[in-house]
Structure formats: C-alpha cells, structure tokens
Write a protein that holds these residues in place. Structure first.
Motif, PDB file in Angstrom:
ATOM      1  N   ASP A  33       3.842  -8.543  -5.265  1.00  0.00           N
ATOM      2  CA  ASP A  33       2.628  -8.091  -4.550  1.00  0.00           C
ATOM      3  C   ASP A  33       3.001  -7.122  -3.423  1.00  0.00           C
ATOM      4  N   GLY A  34       2.372  -5.790  -3.451  1.00  0.00           N
ATOM      5  CA  GLY A  34       2.632  -5.017  -2.399  1.00  0.00           C
ATOM      6  C   GLY A  34       1.964  -3.662  -2.738  1.00  0.00           C
ATOM      7  N   HIS A  35       1.913  -2.426  -1.682  1.00  0.00           N
ATOM      8  CA  HIS A  35       1.581  -1.314  -1.942  1.00  0.00           C
ATOM      9  C   HIS A  35       2.701  -0.649  -2.615  1.00  0.00           C
ATOM     10  N   PRO A  36       2.337   0.424  -3.451  1.00  0.00           N
ATOM     11  CA  PRO A  36       3.429   0.797  -4.500  1.00  0.00           C
ATOM     12  C   PRO A  36       4.485   1.696  -3.544  1.00  0.00           C
ATOM     13  N   LEU A  37       4.329   1.967  -2.276  1.00  0.00           N
ATOM     14  CA  LEU A  37       5.428   2.487  -1.388  1.00  0.00           C
ATOM     15  C   LEU A  37       6.375   1.515  -1.158  1.00  0.00           C
ATOM     16  N   THR A  38       5.813   0.250  -0.986  1.00  0.00           N
ATOM     17  CA  THR A  38       7.096  -0.693  -0.568  1.00  0.00           C
ATOM     18  C   THR A  38       8.176  -0.981  -1.978  1.00  0.00           C
ATOM     19  N   GLY A  39       7.856  -0.326  -3.033  1.00  0.00           N
ATOM     20  CA  GLY A  39       8.886  -0.398  -4.243  1.00  0.00           C
ATOM     21  C   GLY A  39       8.597  -1.711  -5.097  1.00  0.00           C
ATOM     22  N   THR A  79     -13.761   7.534  -4.166  1.00  0.00           N
ATOM     23  CA  THR A  79     -12.930   7.061  -2.831  1.00  0.00           C
ATOM     24  C   THR A  79     -13.528   6.034  -1.857  1.00  0.00           C
ATOM     25  N   ASP A  80     -14.110   4.976  -2.576  1.00  0.00           N
ATOM     26  CA  ASP A  80     -14.661   4.016  -1.798  1.00  0.00           C
ATOM     27  C   ASP A  80     -13.614   2.787  -1.656  1.00  0.00           C
ATOM     28  N   PRO A  81     -13.247   2.629  -0.441  1.00  0.00           N
ATOM     29  CA  PRO A  81     -11.935   1.515  -0.358  1.00  0.00           C
ATOM     30  C   PRO A  81     -12.557   0.212  -0.896  1.00  0.00           C
ATOM     31  N   GLU A  82     -13.698  -0.199  -0.720  1.00  0.00           N
ATOM     32  CA  GLU A  82     -14.324  -1.602  -1.085  1.00  0.00           C
ATOM     33  C   GLU A  82     -14.233  -1.820  -2.557  1.00  0.00           C
ATOM     34  N   VAL A  83     -14.614  -0.529  -3.278  1.00  0.00           N
ATOM     35  CA  VAL A  83     -14.308  -0.553  -4.740  1.00  0.00           C
ATOM     36  C   VAL A  83     -13.124  -0.679  -5.293  1.00  0.00           C
ATOM     37  N   PHE A  84     -12.111   0.027  -4.354  1.00  0.00           N
ATOM     38  CA  PHE A  84     -10.724   0.040  -4.768  1.00  0.00           C
ATOM     39  C   PHE A  84     -10.359  -1.405  -4.830  1.00  0.00           C
ATOM     40  N   LEU A  85     -10.816  -1.947  -3.683  1.00  0.00           N
ATOM     41  CA  LEU A  85     -10.137  -3.349  -3.315  1.00  0.00           C
ATOM     42  C   LEU A  85     -10.593  -4.335  -4.354  1.00  0.00           C
ATOM     43  N   GLU A 160       1.486  -1.636   8.881  1.00  0.00           N
ATOM     44  CA  GLU A 160       0.390  -0.569   8.821  1.00  0.00           C
ATOM     45  C   GLU A 160       0.557   0.914   9.408  1.00  0.00           C
ATOM     46  N   LYS A 161       1.457   0.876  10.416  1.00  0.00           N
ATOM     47  CA  LYS A 161       2.011   2.077  11.147  1.00  0.00           C
ATOM     48  C   LYS A 161       2.844   3.030  10.079  1.00  0.00           C
ATOM     49  N   VAL A 162       3.883   2.329   9.499  1.00  0.00           N
ATOM     50  CA  VAL A 162       4.516   3.007   8.673  1.00  0.00           C
ATOM     51  C   VAL A 162       3.902   3.541   7.494  1.00  0.00           C
ATOM     52  N   LEU A 163       2.945   2.572   6.932  1.00  0.00           N
ATOM     53  CA  LEU A 163       2.073   2.836   5.749  1.00  0.00           C
ATOM     54  C   LEU A 163       1.306   4.243   5.942  1.00  0.00           C
ATOM     55  N   ARG A 164       0.598   4.211   7.133  1.00  0.00           N
ATOM     56  CA  ARG A 164      -0.284   5.150   7.447  1.00  0.00           C
ATOM     57  C   ARG A 164       0.718   6.655   7.706  1.00  0.00           C
ATOM     58  N   ARG A 165       2.071   6.582   7.895  1.00  0.00           N
ATOM     59  CA  ARG A 165       2.847   7.737   8.156  1.00  0.00           C
ATOM     60  C   ARG A 165       3.080   8.057   6.820  1.00  0.00           C
ATOM     61  N   LYS A 166       3.548   7.359   5.642  1.00  0.00           N
ATOM     62  CA  LYS A 166       3.973   7.519   4.554  1.00  0.00           C
ATOM     63  C   LYS A 166       3.018   7.741   3.360  1.00  0.00           C
ATOM     64  N   ALA A 177      -8.685  -0.414   2.301  1.00  0.00           N
ATOM     65  CA  ALA A 177      -8.565  -1.589   1.372  1.00  0.00           C
ATOM     66  C   ALA A 177      -7.450  -2.474   1.570  1.00  0.00           C
ATOM     67  N   TYR A 178      -6.258  -1.926   1.844  1.00  0.00           N
ATOM     68  CA  TYR A 178      -5.053  -2.709   1.979  1.00  0.00           C
ATOM     69  C   TYR A 178      -5.069  -3.345   3.619  1.00  0.00           C
ATOM     70  N   SER A 179      -5.877  -2.772   4.266  1.00  0.00           N
ATOM     71  CA  SER A 179      -5.959  -3.390   5.675  1.00  0.00           C
ATOM     72  C   SER A 179      -6.924  -4.721   5.572  1.00  0.00           C
TER      73      SER A 179
END
Length: 210
Positions: A33-39, A79-85, A160-166, A177-179
């Motif tokens: 489980d995780g954001h795609p950027l986590t690999g 681009t609706d984050p609630e729908v995305f989640l 969240e800080k790193v995610l927002r940067r990347k 949605a991730y938050s």
C-alpha cells in the motif's frame, strides 16, 4: 520509533523471508500500500522475482489496472479528490477477481487486470493460476481499512512534506485524498510492516512506532 535503514535488495530479502511464512487458504494475498512515488510497483516486481527464485508462484496485480470505467469515475469531474479516494478504484472487483479466488472454496486463479484506462474497456487478460504455494501481491494506494481480505500488508510511507515536493504538478489535486486516507485509516498502524520511503532508493524499515 525504531527505524532501521536498509538497502532495496536487503528489504526485498527480508520481506520475502517473512512472506514465505504467510499462508492463506489458497495462496497468500499480500498488500503493498502506498503512493506510486513510494515505489510500490517496483517493490512488488522485486518481490515477485525473489519469490519465484525461491520456488513460489507469484503474481503482481496493480490497483491501477482495477480502475472503474471513465463514465463512473469521472462523472463528477476529473480532479475531485473525494471521488479519487472513494470512487476511482474498483475494490469490489479486486476482491471478487483477485482475493476471493484465493479464499477457502476459491479456484486459485486470479485476474491480473480488470480494466484498461487507455482504451476504457476490459483488456480481456487470461486468468493466472496462483495455487496453494503461491502469492498474489497487490500494489497501489488506499488498500487498507476497506475490509479487503489480505493475509499480510506492507505500507510504504512518504511524509506529506516530501510528497508535496515530489508529486507532479498535474497530480497535485490528488494530495487531499492521500491526506484524508492517512488521517482516517492510519495505514502506518494498520499494516503488518511499515517502510519509510521518503527516498525509495534508500528505504528504512520501521521496527516499532513506540
């Protein structure tokens, strides 16, 4: 919190050692489980390769191949984050086609992909036999806290800080949605293993949150 820096190769070895002892009714069902950027995808592919090298059948399934049709997931905008989640991913289909076949009474055959978002139709892939000695590794976001029948779960955490940067500019709309998922589900507490992935090429295993 006890955090242990580890190489990607050592992480794969340690997780594979643990997964060999995870048993499900008809093969084990593993969540990454995780954001795609986590690999998550890269880790899943590495684990599939490692488990196969150790004589186990292993299949990687991505939630991005279990999207709902565009007419459903985009009906309230793109681009609706609630729908995305809550509405982008077909978790019912994932349960039916991937997890249930490895439950008691299942046939041990999983469907690697249900929907092709590019063509917006079924890719019509054949089912893959996993078998009692096998494992299916499901990678992607928002997998925990949905009462999906996983036998073992790993959460790849990025601050969240790193995610927002990347995160790419075109995907920034997804961040709320991730938050919300992080706040409501607390995946770092729910998962069986937690990996810090601010720098996926230099991960760290969290041995204890206390």
């Amino acid at each position: 919190m006890r955090v242990r820096p580890i190489t990607h190769e050592a992480l794969v070895t340690e997780l594979a050692d643990q997964l060999l002892h995870v048993a499900g009714p008809l093969g084990s069902r593993i969540a990454l489980d995780g954001h795609p950027l986590t690999g998550t995808r890269e880790l899943a592919d590495s684990l599939v390769e490692e488990l196969r090298a150790r004589g186990r059948r292993a299949v990687r399934v991505s939630t991005w191949d279990y999207l709902r049709p565009a007419s459903l997931r985009l009906e309230r905008g793109r681009t609706d984050p609630e729908v995305f989640l809550h509405d982008w991913f077909d978790f019912a289909g994932l349960s039916r086609e991937v997890l249930a076949p490895l439950a008691a009474g299942g046939d041990g055959c999983v469907l690697p992909a249900l929907w092709d978002p590019d063509s917006d139709r079924s890719p019509r892939e054949p089912r893959t036999e996993v078998g009692e000695n096998g494992a299916v590794l499901v990678e992607g976001p928002f997998l925990l806290g949905k009462q999906l029948d996983f036998d073992f779960s790993v959460h790849l955490w990025m601050s969240e800080k790193v995610l927002r940067r990347k995160v790419p500019t075109e995907d920034e709309w997804q961040l709320p949605a991730y938050s919300e998922y992080a706040q409501r589900t607390r995946p770092e507490r729910v998962a069986d293993r937690l990996v810090r992935a601010d720098r996926p090429e230099r991960p760290a295993l969290v041995d204890s949150l206390d």
